[in-house]
Design a protein around this motif. Structure first.
Motif, PDB file in Angstrom:
ATOM      1  N   VAL A  61     -20.987  -6.740 -41.927  1.00 23.30           N
ATOM      2  CA  VAL A  61     -19.846  -6.249 -41.146  1.00 23.30           C
ATOM      3  C   VAL A  61     -20.370  -5.546 -39.896  1.00 23.30           C
ATOM      4  O   VAL A  61     -21.259  -4.702 -39.979  1.00 23.30           O
ATOM      5  N   PRO A  62     -19.865  -5.897 -38.698  1.00 20.69           N
ATOM      6  CA  PRO A  62     -20.326  -5.226 -37.466  1.00 20.69           C
ATOM      7  C   PRO A  62     -20.025  -3.731 -37.507  1.00 20.69           C
ATOM      8  O   PRO A  62     -19.038  -3.284 -38.091  1.00 20.69           O
ATOM      9  N   GLN A  63     -20.896  -2.973 -36.861  1.00 19.45           N
ATOM     10  CA  GLN A  63     -20.714  -1.534 -36.792  1.00 19.45           C
ATOM     11  C   GLN A  63     -19.611  -1.205 -35.778  1.00 19.45           C
ATOM     12  O   GLN A  63     -19.463  -1.871 -34.758  1.00 19.45           O
ATOM     13  N   PHE A  64     -18.834  -0.187 -36.090  1.00 23.79           N
ATOM     14  CA  PHE A  64     -17.783   0.251 -35.176  1.00 23.79           C
ATOM     15  C   PHE A  64     -17.663   1.763 -35.261  1.00 23.79           C
ATOM     16  O   PHE A  64     -18.078   2.382 -36.261  1.00 23.79           O
ATOM     17  N   GLU A  65     -17.125   2.329 -34.191  1.00 26.70           N
ATOM     18  CA  GLU A  65     -16.972   3.780 -34.134  1.00 26.70           C
ATOM     19  C   GLU A  65     -15.815   4.205 -35.029  1.00 26.70           C
ATOM     20  O   GLU A  65     -14.686   3.698 -34.901  1.00 26.70           O
ATOM     21  N   VAL A  66     -16.100   5.083 -35.946  1.00 27.82           N
ATOM     22  CA  VAL A  66     -15.094   5.535 -36.909  1.00 27.82           C
ATOM     23  C   VAL A  66     -14.358   6.735 -36.308  1.00 27.82           C
ATOM     24  O   VAL A  66     -14.934   7.819 -36.176  1.00 27.82           O
ATOM     25  N   ASN A  67     -13.124   6.488 -35.902  1.00 32.24           N
ATOM     26  CA  ASN A  67     -12.253   7.579 -35.469  1.00 32.24           C
ATOM     27  C   ASN A  67     -10.829   7.215 -35.832  1.00 32.24           C
ATOM     28  O   ASN A  67     -10.559   6.139 -36.392  1.00 32.24           O
ATOM     29  N   THR A  68      -9.932   8.095 -35.574  1.00 30.90           N
ATOM     30  CA  THR A  68      -8.546   7.894 -36.008  1.00 30.90           C
ATOM     31  C   THR A  68      -7.932   6.652 -35.370  1.00 30.90           C
ATOM     32  O   THR A  68      -7.246   5.863 -36.038  1.00 30.90           O
TER      33      THR A  68
END
Length: 262
Positions: A21-28
């Protein structure tokens, strides 16, 4: 937040399968967007599954009905698919293709007629829409032609205005140059006049011989000449008389005195 993130991770794992799974920025914001995508994907997959199941059921029904019809033809009429002639088989295949194109359940006349009527209605609506589009297209072409003519006229007006402005600018520049020259010349003449007046004042020049005084004297002489004209006319009858020597001598002496006083 944690529940949405877990659901998003499970959905991404199911989507990518064996791939990482590609990395992504975890935010709301990203979690909310991915959660919405996951819900939309699950809803679409559910709808697709239901549609697939419905198609399977319809295929099973069609197969059962086909088997029943084959049995009826074989047992009741004694006909089979292999016993049909090639033209008949072609007609049956064409009939089946038409039924599939029309999307009817069977090849009966009761199924074909509504489908044909629907297609006819759609054709009429399409023709009506086509005529409407043609009218709109003609109107657009007319407006486009008028706009192009207006654009050409505006371009010509702009070109003429630019040329006229260039000519007027050249004239204005020439007038400014002439004005500057005239202004400089006027200042020079004023300075020369002031110097001349100062020089004349330093020499104690008699004002009676100035240009203005001479012009005024000339005007007075001209006025006197006009006044003498009627007097000369009055003296014309006496011009032929013989002069009196003594009186003439007196007049000559008066004239000499007046000349000396002048």
């Amino acid at each position: 937040m944690c529940e949405k993130l877990n659901k998003v991770n499970s959905w991404l794992s199911a989507v990518f399968g064996d791939q990482p799974v590609p990395q992504f920025e975890v935010n709301t914001r990203t979690v909310d967007l991915l959660h919405q995508l996951a819900q939309s994907s699950e809803a679409r997959c559910s709808e697709t599954a239901l549609l697939t199941e419905d198609l399977r059921q319809k295929a099973a029904e069609y197969e059962a009905e086909g088997a029943h019809l084959r049995d009826v033809l074989l047992q009741g009429v004694g006909l089979s698919h292999t016993s049909l002639s090639k033209p008949t088989s072609d007609y049956v295949s064409a009939l089946v293709d038409v039924a599939m194109v029309l999307g009817v359940r069977d090849t009966s006349l009761g199924s074909f007629m509504p489908a044909v009527n629907n297609l006819t209605g759609e054709l009429l609506e399409a023709e009506k829409a086509h005529r409407t589009l043609e009218r709109e297209l003609r109107a657009l072409r007319k407006r486009l032609g008028a706009a192009l003519v207006l654009r050409r006229n505006l371009q010509e007006d702009i070109s003429r205005a630019a040329k006229s402005q260039a000519v007027e600018s050249a004239k204005a520049e020439e007038k400014l140059l002439n004005m500057d020259f005239i202004t400089a010349k006027a200042k020079e003449l004023a300075n020369r006049r002031e110097r001349a007046e100062a020089q004349l004042a330093s020499r104690n020049m008699d004002k009676s011989i100035t240009h203005q005084a001479i012009v005024q004297l000339s005007e007075e002489v001209a006025t006197l000449k006009q006044e003498i004209i009627p007097l000369k006319k009055k003296l014309e009858p006496y011009m032929d008389l013989s002069p009196n020597p003594s009186l003439a001598q007196v007049k000559i002496e008066e004239a000499k005195r007046e000349l000396v006083s002048v």
